[in-house]
Design a protein around this motif. Sequence first.
Motif, PDB file in Angstrom:
ATOM      1  N   TRP A 266       0.845  -1.189   0.000  1.00  0.00           N
ATOM      2  CA  TRP A 266       0.000   0.000   0.000  1.00  0.00           C
ATOM      3  C   TRP A 266       0.890   1.253   0.000  1.00  0.00           C
ATOM      4  CZ3 TRP A 266      -4.997   1.482  -0.472  1.00  0.00           C
ATOM      5  CH2 TRP A 266      -5.353   2.752  -0.020  1.00  0.00           C
ATOM      6  N   SER A 267       0.668   2.126  -0.991  1.00  0.00           N
ATOM      7  CA  SER A 267       1.425   3.375  -1.060  1.00  0.00           C
ATOM      8  C   SER A 267       0.735   4.428  -0.202  1.00  0.00           C
ATOM      9  CB  SER A 267       1.516   3.865  -2.509  1.00  0.00           C
ATOM     10  OG  SER A 267       2.031   5.186  -2.549  1.00  0.00           O
ATOM     11  N   ARG A 268       1.437   4.915   0.810  1.00  0.00           N
ATOM     12  CA  ARG A 268       0.861   5.927   1.693  1.00  0.00           C
ATOM     13  C   ARG A 268       0.646   7.245   0.950  1.00  0.00           C
ATOM     14  NH1 ARG A 268       4.900   3.394   5.067  1.00  0.00           N
ATOM     15  NH2 ARG A 268       3.939   2.260   6.809  1.00  0.00           N
ATOM     16  N   SER A 269       1.565   7.571   0.040  1.00  0.00           N
ATOM     17  CA  SER A 269       1.456   8.844  -0.680  1.00  0.00           C
ATOM     18  C   SER A 269       0.357   8.807  -1.746  1.00  0.00           C
ATOM     19  CB  SER A 269       2.799   9.200  -1.337  1.00  0.00           C
ATOM     20  OG  SER A 269       3.185   8.207  -2.267  1.00  0.00           O
ATOM     21  N   LEU A 292      11.884   0.909   1.896  1.00  0.00           N
ATOM     22  CA  LEU A 292      10.503   0.950   1.411  1.00  0.00           C
ATOM     23  C   LEU A 292       9.501   1.032   2.553  1.00  0.00           C
ATOM     24  CD1 LEU A 292      10.530  -1.730  -1.454  1.00  0.00           C
ATOM     25  CD2 LEU A 292      10.414   0.748  -1.712  1.00  0.00           C
ATOM     26  N   ILE A 293       9.588   0.083   3.483  1.00  0.00           N
ATOM     27  CA  ILE A 293       8.532  -0.057   4.494  1.00  0.00           C
ATOM     28  C   ILE A 293       8.622   0.974   5.610  1.00  0.00           C
ATOM     29  CG2 ILE A 293       8.236  -2.496   3.986  1.00  0.00           C
ATOM     30  CD1 ILE A 293       9.808  -3.185   6.439  1.00  0.00           C
ATOM     31  N   GLU A 294       9.759   1.672   5.716  1.00  0.00           N
ATOM     32  CA  GLU A 294       9.849   2.766   6.687  1.00  0.00           C
ATOM     33  C   GLU A 294       9.577   4.110   6.030  1.00  0.00           C
ATOM     34  OE1 GLU A 294      13.574   2.554   8.701  1.00  0.00           O
ATOM     35  OE2 GLU A 294      13.051   0.724   9.823  1.00  0.00           O
ATOM     36  N   ASP A 295       9.279   4.071   4.745  1.00  0.00           N
ATOM     37  CA  ASP A 295       9.004   5.308   4.015  1.00  0.00           C
ATOM     38  C   ASP A 295       7.571   5.300   3.475  1.00  0.00           C
ATOM     39  OD1 ASP A 295       9.348   7.742   2.756  1.00  0.00           O
ATOM     40  OD2 ASP A 295      10.348   6.898   1.002  1.00  0.00           O
ATOM     41  N   ASP A 296       7.394   4.975   2.206  1.00  0.00           N
ATOM     42  CA  ASP A 296       6.074   5.137   1.569  1.00  0.00           C
ATOM     43  C   ASP A 296       5.211   3.881   1.602  1.00  0.00           C
ATOM     44  OD1 ASP A 296       4.160   6.689  -0.007  1.00  0.00           O
ATOM     45  OD2 ASP A 296       4.681   5.327  -1.641  1.00  0.00           O
ATOM     46  N   ILE A 297       5.826   2.707   1.774  1.00  0.00           N
ATOM     47  CA  ILE A 297       5.083   1.461   1.580  1.00  0.00           C
ATOM     48  C   ILE A 297       4.667   0.817   2.899  1.00  0.00           C
ATOM     49  CG2 ILE A 297       5.215  -0.887   0.671  1.00  0.00           C
ATOM     50  CD1 ILE A 297       4.946   1.303  -1.458  1.00  0.00           C
TER      51      ILE A 297
END
Length: 365
Positions: A266-269, A292-297
């Motif tokens: 899931w893309s948070r942005s 990835l998982i600590e940023d947008d995903i």
Amino acid sequence: MLRCEVSRISNIVEDLEVALRIEAHSTKISGAKPALLFAVLDCDSPNKAFTAMYGRVLPFLDDDRPFFRGIIRYTPPILRIERRYLARRQSENQMIIWAESPPTLAFTDAEKRRGFELQKNLLSETAKPFVCIALPEKSYYLKKYPLINSPKSKKDIYTCMPSWERYYLSINSLSDTGLSVIRMGQSVDSEIDQSSCKIIDYATNSRSEFGDVWLLGNCKFVIAGGGTGVYWPASTLNKPVVTTDLYSMVTTSYGPNDLTIYQLAWSRSEKKLMPFSWMIKQGEGWAHKRSLIEDDIEIVKNTSEEITEVVLEMDQRLNGTWIETEEDIELQNRFKKLRDAVPKWQVQEGVRIGADFLRRYQHLL
């Protein structure tokens, strides 16, 4: 010579079982004499019952034969043979050969008697069909690879681990069909509450190395959640596998009748699920990448319903009662096209995505 330097069954299977099947196939086709093969285990055995079975197939130099292992380890000509031979493991026909080959390993009569006695103790009767299930457990990684998830590491292997609670519905559903479900695992975090889940907690209460191999080799099928390596010995003995909460779309399991469903991204942005093509481009283990998982995903794990659907699909396929629709065939083919660029030795063509899962997320194709 085949050499394994990591104490994991997956490494032994990928190097040894694959090579033995390729060699047997080549010998059958060419009519030539079989090559003289032997294996060197440069680490502790991950399961002595498993490696002992290979010791009946070819010379297997492990901790029980340290003198001969030491001689072979430092012989330069042998090392040149090793490099040439292991390069064959990435043959384009590797997965086809695996699918058409019988298991290299077999149980002796004495092991069969011991195994049936184990089944009787666990299930009350030896003829009752059963399914094996395992999930990744933090205690296993903390014990075996204590630094693998350190803050300095680029990997985070814990965030994507599924919870046992999400698997209770599938376990209870299988139990309702008359199948026993046995929990596997070398080291587990905690005992499962029997009042909530109809499971035989073998991993907590009565695990043995021989029991692991026997149960995985004699079950109806295996459920391997979260990429746990329990499917490797099962695949070695040609048992069907359902892989759930899988985080890599680039590679598959080895069995031609296996089923799988994936964790999603899931893309948070963008506030949407990323398409399957995006996950394939990320390569192996995208759900382990801190970047990835600590940023947008955000990792989207399989739901209880999705897991239940795919394990019941496997049961029905094995029973001959599953009905595949034209839509299912079309969706499977569309997914396969997304992996056209992946080397053939990494993908077993027969492996299917769970039908209900693919119908639900066909918009990601």
